[in-house]
Scaffold this active site. Sequence first.
Site, PDB file in Angstrom:
ATOM      1  N   ASP A 195       0.835  -1.218   0.000  1.00 42.56           N
ATOM      2  CA  ASP A 195       0.000   0.000   0.000  1.00 42.56           C
ATOM      3  C   ASP A 195       0.863   1.258   0.000  1.00 42.56           C
ATOM      4  O   ASP A 195       0.740   2.134  -0.844  1.00 42.56           O
ATOM      5  CB  ASP A 195      -0.871   0.036   1.266  1.00 42.56           C
ATOM      6  CG  ASP A 195      -2.015  -0.961   1.249  1.00 42.56           C
ATOM      7  OD1 ASP A 195      -2.590  -1.173   2.336  1.00 42.56           O
ATOM      8  OD2 ASP A 195      -2.316  -1.531   0.175  1.00 42.56           O
ATOM      9  N   TYR A 245      -8.061   4.648  -1.743  1.00 46.18           N
ATOM     10  CA  TYR A 245      -8.208   4.591  -0.278  1.00 46.18           C
ATOM     11  C   TYR A 245      -8.611   5.950   0.315  1.00 46.18           C
ATOM     12  O   TYR A 245      -8.216   7.017  -0.201  1.00 46.18           O
ATOM     13  CB  TYR A 245      -6.880   4.160   0.340  1.00 46.18           C
ATOM     14  CG  TYR A 245      -6.855   4.222   1.853  1.00 46.18           C
ATOM     15  CD1 TYR A 245      -6.222   5.282   2.526  1.00 46.18           C
ATOM     16  CD2 TYR A 245      -7.476   3.239   2.627  1.00 46.18           C
ATOM     17  CE1 TYR A 245      -6.198   5.351   3.903  1.00 46.18           C
ATOM     18  CE2 TYR A 245      -7.456   3.306   4.014  1.00 46.18           C
ATOM     19  CZ  TYR A 245      -6.814   4.361   4.644  1.00 46.18           C
ATOM     20  OH  TYR A 245      -6.800   4.432   6.006  1.00 46.18           O
TER      21      TYR A 245
END
Length: 254
Positions: free
Chosen positions: A133, A227
Amino acid sequence: MIGYSPEIQVAIARTRDQIAALHSELTHYELVIWTGGNISGRVPGADLFVIKPSGVSYDELSPENQILCDLDGNVIPRTPGSDRSPSSDTAAHAYVYRNMPEVGGVVHTHSTYATAWAARGEEIPCVITAMADEFGGPIPIGPFAIIGDDTIGHGIVETLTGHRSRAVLMQNHGVFTIGKDAKDAVKAAVMCEDVAKTVHIARQLGEPIPIPQDAIDALFNRYQNVYGQPKVDSVTSASTSSSSSITTTAGVTQ
Ligand SMILES: O=C(CO)[C@@H](O)[C@H](O)COP(=O)(O)O
């Protein structure tokens, strides 16, 4: 301040406020001991950056004692804080700003677990989704370099240019991170120490399992682009922000 437009003076004051405040994040997340570590931020719209004074206790840092430098790392005379010496790593930060125009903030720490990986000269493998991520792959090792000139900066730029990671482990020394702004660089430093600790612990009990590259790519793309909350553009946010002016702690009304 003599020589700068009102807009640049506001930008300098905001950067001073931000850099002074962000140093408390390093102590909050226990990334630094004593006066180790430092943060700088580029002044938007100017060939200037703000960096902490060398060796000053974190609880004594304020907007007024941050140090304004040009991109060669020279302290701008007769500006607040210019009576003190800038961080030991000022030349390294300046080299990054000169050679990576997309970088708005630089952070340096000796955070324990990440620095242990740096002491071994071993990159942190991408074996947890949090690394995919945040860093899009492994956290690389940069070359051993002595503090004091821009050698460290050369190592940071050589290692991170074209690399997804915003963190580099400078061999035998510690962590340097970059970001679109200083807060982004601080986040990279926080997450670097977190994953360094997790992967260290994992390796004590067995061999961590690498994540396939296609999964790393998908995770990185999602986290960087999807996100969190929808990104609100500056126009929208300006129309919804209060119209009242605020005065920064550096005394400049915005
Ligand atoms: O790594 C070192 C010293 O070895 C420095 O980066 C210190 O950790 C912070 O120095 P200042 O920013 O306070 O000068």
